[in-house]
Design an enzyme around this catalytic site. Structure first.
Site, short mmCIF file in Angstrom:
data_model
loop_
_atom_site.label_atom_id
_atom_site.label_comp_id
_atom_site.label_asym_id
_atom_site.label_seq_id
_atom_site.Cartn_x
_atom_site.Cartn_y
_atom_site.Cartn_z
N ILE A 122 0.85 -1.20 0.00
CA ILE A 122 0.00 0.00 0.00
C ILE A 122 0.88 1.25 0.00
O ILE A 122 0.61 2.20 -0.75
CB ILE A 122 -0.96 0.02 1.22
N ASN A 154 0.38 -6.41 15.15
CA ASN A 154 0.27 -5.04 14.67
C ASN A 154 0.10 -4.00 15.78
O ASN A 154 0.51 -2.86 15.61
CB ASN A 154 -0.85 -4.93 13.63
N HIS A 183 -14.56 -2.34 10.20
CA HIS A 183 -14.02 -2.83 8.93
C HIS A 183 -13.79 -4.33 9.05
O HIS A 183 -12.72 -4.78 9.39
CB HIS A 183 -12.70 -2.10 8.65
N1 APR Z 1 7.93 0.49 11.29
C1 APR Z 1 7.85 0.83 10.00
N2 APR Z 1 7.43 -0.03 9.05
C2 APR Z 1 7.10 -1.26 9.43
C3 APR Z 1 7.15 -1.68 10.77
C4 APR Z 1 7.60 -0.76 11.73
N3 APR Z 1 7.70 -1.07 13.02
N4 APR Z 1 6.75 -2.98 10.83
C5 APR Z 1 6.44 -3.36 9.57
N5 APR Z 1 6.66 -2.32 8.73
C6 APR Z 1 6.52 -2.30 7.28
C7 APR Z 1 6.98 -3.59 6.61
O1 APR Z 1 8.39 -3.66 6.51
C8 APR Z 1 6.29 -3.48 5.24
O2 APR Z 1 7.13 -2.85 4.28
O3 APR Z 1 5.15 -2.18 6.91
C9 APR Z 1 5.08 -2.59 5.54
C10 APR Z 1 3.76 -3.29 5.33
O4 APR Z 1 3.67 -3.58 3.98
P1 APR Z 1 3.03 -4.93 3.41
O5 APR Z 1 3.53 -6.08 4.22
O6 APR Z 1 3.25 -4.95 1.94
O7 APR Z 1 1.48 -4.75 3.75
P2 APR Z 1 0.40 -3.85 2.97
O8 APR Z 1 -0.29 -4.68 1.96
O9 APR Z 1 0.99 -2.56 2.57
O10 APR Z 1 -0.67 -3.63 4.15
C11 APR Z 1 -0.31 -2.91 5.30
O11 APR Z 1 -2.57 -2.25 5.77
O12 APR Z 1 -4.63 -2.90 4.86
C12 APR Z 1 -3.71 -3.09 5.90
O13 APR Z 1 -4.06 -5.40 6.48
C13 APR Z 1 -3.16 -4.50 5.90
O14 APR Z 1 -2.22 -4.34 8.09
C14 APR Z 1 -1.91 -4.32 6.72
C15 APR Z 1 -1.44 -2.92 6.32
#
Ligand code: APR
Length: 313
Positions: A14, A98, A178
């Site tokens: 995202i 999360n 949601h």
């Molecule tokens: N600080 C910064 N970034 C982080 C941290 C943190 N502590 N922990 C995880 N991340 C980053 C990950 O490294 C990853 O790049 O968050 C990003 C999440 O990206 P994706 O795994 O690709 O997930 P995405 O599809 O973007 O969804 C993110 O939104 O809709 C919701 O359910 C979905 O909870 C999820 C979130």
């Protein structure tokens, strides 16, 4: 006039679409922050978008980072940091992991970007917004969750597909948490001003409402890995634009309620006005007894997740 600053916390699926859309729409300079071990890919994505600026016709400084100093003074913060769902997982299965991430992010945003309008996208949405608000202590109008815009867009898209009309002419709203208990309101849906209930049989409308509630899961199952990313990104950008341009848009969002709909102290999806002051107003709809009961059922699900958050932070 100095450009606005958009901070994206999380540079995954995202986050990267958010960065591209923010650049294309010239919302301002964009900073995308991810974990230190993801710093190079984060820098790489932002450099890639910056290198497309000449072709895309946008001017924006694109910064990839893992250092919270770089988000200092941001006008808008959009949080997607955290894990997405895998097939078989509910949004609530993500809570344990999360909530820790959101607490850490919120503590940083609190000190580095205390005036930002904050849009939370991380799931389970309603309880993660609650967690972010709890840690930051920001005024409630400064914090909201993206869910309703996406859920509304999904509902409107399904209606347009079914009727074979332009989605532009479909208007609707979705209430509640949601998740599978969300409450689409077909009674209020119109197509070019004509009530949907005059254009479609009840069974069809019920099927569309059901598909909307399960739309995220449908995408998760098709993708096989990860969850929806184009539509959540678009939805969050619409909310950021409403704030940055003081548009006073009427959108569904997870907002902190203070007695409206008989709910107090919880973030849950309701129609709101988003403008330059953030969540400027919660719109109170007159619900039927069935709709109010469905909203209360959805609130029970949100309350359960919030109780889990309160045990952890
Ligand atoms: N600080 C910064 N970034 C982080 C941290 C943190 N502590 N922990 C995880 N991340 C980053 C990950 O490294 C990853 O790049 O968050 C990003 C999440 O990206 P994706 O795994 O690709 O997930 P995405 O599809 O973007 O969804 C993110 O939104 O809709 C919701 O359910 C979905 O909870 C999820 C979130």
């Amino acid at each position: 006039m100095a450009r606005k600053k958009i901070a994206l916390i999380g540079g995954g699926q995202i986050g990267q679409i958010l960065a591209l859309l923010a650049a294309q729409k010239q919302l301002g300079n964009v900073v995308m922050l991810d974990m230190p071990e993801r710093e190079n890919p984060t820098k790489g994505k932002m450099l890639d978008i910056a290198e497309a600026a000449w072709i895309g016709g946008y001017d924006a400084k694109m910064t990839g980072t893992s250092n919270y100093d770089d988000i200092a003074g941001a006008d808008v913060v959009i949080v997607t940091a955290g894990l997405p769902r895998k097939p078989g997982m509910t949004r609530d299965d993500l809570l344990d992991i999360n909530v820790k991430i959101i607490a850490e992010v919120a503590a940083q945003v609190k000190t580095k970007a205390p005036r930002a309008f904050c849009i939370i996208v991380t799931n389970p949405l309603d309880s993660m917004v609650y967690a972010f608000h709890k840690v930051t202590g920001f005024p409630a109008k400064q914090v909201c969750g993206q869910a309703g815009v996406l859920d509304t867009s999904r509902f409107c898209s399904f209606v347009a597909m079914e009727l074979g009309v332009s989605v532009e002419d479909v208007s609707a709203t979705v209430l509640g948490g949601h998740g599978p208990t969300m409450v689409p309101l077909p009674r209020l849906c119109t197509v070019g001003g004509v009530p949907l209930t005059e254009l479609m049989k009840k069974e069809k409308i019920d099927a569309i409402a059901h598909r909307t509630r399960e739309a995220g899961t449908e995408i998760v199952n098709l993708l096989g890995t990860g969850s929806a990313f184009f539509s959540p990104a678009y939805a969050s950008i619409a909310m950021a634009e409403a704030y940055l341009f003081d548009k006073k848009r009427v959108l569904a969002a997870a907002a902190m309620l203070d007695g409206q709909y008989g709910i107090k102290g919880y973030f849950i999806g309701v129609p709101v006005i988003i403008g330059g002051k953030g969540i400027e107003k919660v719109i109170k709809l007159k619900l039927t007894a069935d709709e109010q009961a469905a909203l209360m059922k959805s609130l029970e699900a949100v309350k359960g997740a919030v109780a889990d958050v309160d045990k952890r932070i």
